[in-house]
Design a protein around this motif. Sequence first.
Motif, PDB file in Angstrom:
ATOM      1  N   UNK A 119       0.857  -1.191   0.000  1.00 20.12           N
ATOM      2  CA  UNK A 119       0.000   0.000   0.000  1.00 20.12           C
ATOM      3  C   UNK A 119       0.886   1.231   0.000  1.00 20.12           C
ATOM      4  N   UNK A 120       0.685   2.098  -0.982  1.00 18.53           N
ATOM      5  CA  UNK A 120       1.553   3.256  -1.194  1.00 18.53           C
ATOM      6  C   UNK A 120       0.702   4.501  -1.397  1.00 18.53           C
ATOM      7  N   UNK A 121       1.167   5.615  -0.821  1.00 19.93           N
ATOM      8  CA  UNK A 121       0.555   6.924  -1.080  1.00 19.93           C
ATOM      9  C   UNK A 121       1.580   7.810  -1.772  1.00 19.93           C
ATOM     10  N   UNK A 160       0.428   0.110 -10.759  1.00 20.32           N
ATOM     11  CA  UNK A 160      -0.184  -0.461  -9.557  1.00 20.32           C
ATOM     12  C   UNK A 160      -1.301  -1.422  -9.917  1.00 20.32           C
ATOM     13  N   UNK A 161      -2.101  -1.063 -10.902  1.00 20.15           N
ATOM     14  CA  UNK A 161      -3.208  -1.933 -11.310  1.00 20.15           C
ATOM     15  C   UNK A 161      -2.684  -3.263 -11.831  1.00 20.15           C
ATOM     16  N   UNK A 162      -1.630  -3.217 -12.637  1.00 26.23           N
ATOM     17  CA  UNK A 162      -1.069  -4.439 -13.210  1.00 26.23           C
ATOM     18  C   UNK A 162      -0.432  -5.319 -12.136  1.00 26.23           C
ATOM     19  N   UNK A 163       0.171  -4.695 -11.127  1.00 22.04           N
ATOM     20  CA  UNK A 163       0.949  -5.452 -10.152  1.00 22.04           C
ATOM     21  C   UNK A 163       0.243  -5.651  -8.813  1.00 22.04           C
ATOM     22  N   UNK A 164      -1.030  -5.316  -8.740  1.00 20.01           N
ATOM     23  CA  UNK A 164      -1.792  -5.588  -7.531  1.00 20.01           C
ATOM     24  C   UNK A 164      -1.381  -4.768  -6.327  1.00 20.01           C
ATOM     25  N   UNK A 165      -0.914  -3.556  -6.554  1.00 22.67           N
ATOM     26  CA  UNK A 165      -0.506  -2.665  -5.467  1.00 22.67           C
ATOM     27  C   UNK A 165      -1.666  -1.735  -5.131  1.00 22.67           C
ATOM     28  N   UNK A 166      -1.973  -1.599  -3.864  1.00 25.05           N
ATOM     29  CA  UNK A 166      -2.961  -0.608  -3.454  1.00 25.05           C
ATOM     30  C   UNK A 166      -2.294   0.762  -3.481  1.00 25.05           C
ATOM     31  N   UNK A 167      -2.866   1.681  -4.248  1.00 19.76           N
ATOM     32  CA  UNK A 167      -2.211   2.969  -4.491  1.00 19.76           C
ATOM     33  C   UNK A 167      -3.214   4.104  -4.402  1.00 19.76           C
ATOM     34  N   UNK A 223     -11.276  -0.151  -7.800  1.00 20.00           N
ATOM     35  CA  UNK A 223     -10.799  -1.261  -6.973  1.00 20.00           C
ATOM     36  C   UNK A 223      -9.694  -0.793  -6.023  1.00 20.00           C
ATOM     37  N   UNK A 224      -8.428  -1.126  -6.299  1.00 19.78           N
ATOM     38  CA  UNK A 224      -7.369  -0.833  -5.326  1.00 19.78           C
ATOM     39  C   UNK A 224      -6.578   0.432  -5.637  1.00 19.78           C
TER      40      UNK A 224
END
Length: 234
Positions: free
Chosen positions: A48-50, A69-76, A122-123
């Motif tokens: 999870x990154x801001x 982030x979308x491609x790599x499943x990172x919550x951003x 989504x994330x």
Amino acid sequence: MRLVYTDDGSISAYNDAYNDYYHDKKGALIESIYKHIIPAFSIINKPYIRILDICFGLGYNSLLSLAFAKKNGIRLDIYSVEIDLPLLRALYDFPYPKIISNYLEIDRIFDCINNDKIFVDSNISLNVFRGDAINFINTMDSSFFDIVYQDAFSPSKNQLLWNENHFLSLYRILQNRSIITTYSSAKKVRDIARFCGFSVFDMKFNKFKNGTLFTKGIDNINNLDSVQFSYVKL
């Protein structure tokens, strides 16, 4: 806004108000990837990154970050500021590279940020605030962000976003073990950031002018005084 074709085939623009280009004419897309996206996500490797994107401009940094982030499943969560409201409306028709449009619904994003100020999918999320970046930063909680894209117009064109007060404000809102990425390699800017408590690393990539990484709570990057990142596909 006057469109400018850059050497890597991507399109940038010239801002008449600041008498400055949004990107290096060697490549808008490559500059964003190598001076912001790759170092940011290589060093800050968290679920999870801001991110604070100063300033939104043509949107390359924010949009590429959302796509990654979308491609790599990172919550951003990305927060950005833009004082030029007509620019945000004009970007509906901007010819973004396919590396962005393949992953994101560009029209939906600009519908959201022009009407609701926030895009959520989504994330990932993108908040774009209208107005002055300094005022916005002063409203943010301490230790809130992991990454700052310091991508304002050059120090000679926009001094308030490169001075000591600005970097002290960035230091306050950044978490421990965080970074600032920037295209600037100006000695004065590096000296100011160092005085404000940041560690300073030279950032090199191919034919581009050197950029800089400022880190908080990260004293070494591969035990080198300079860093060079290899290309990572989105």
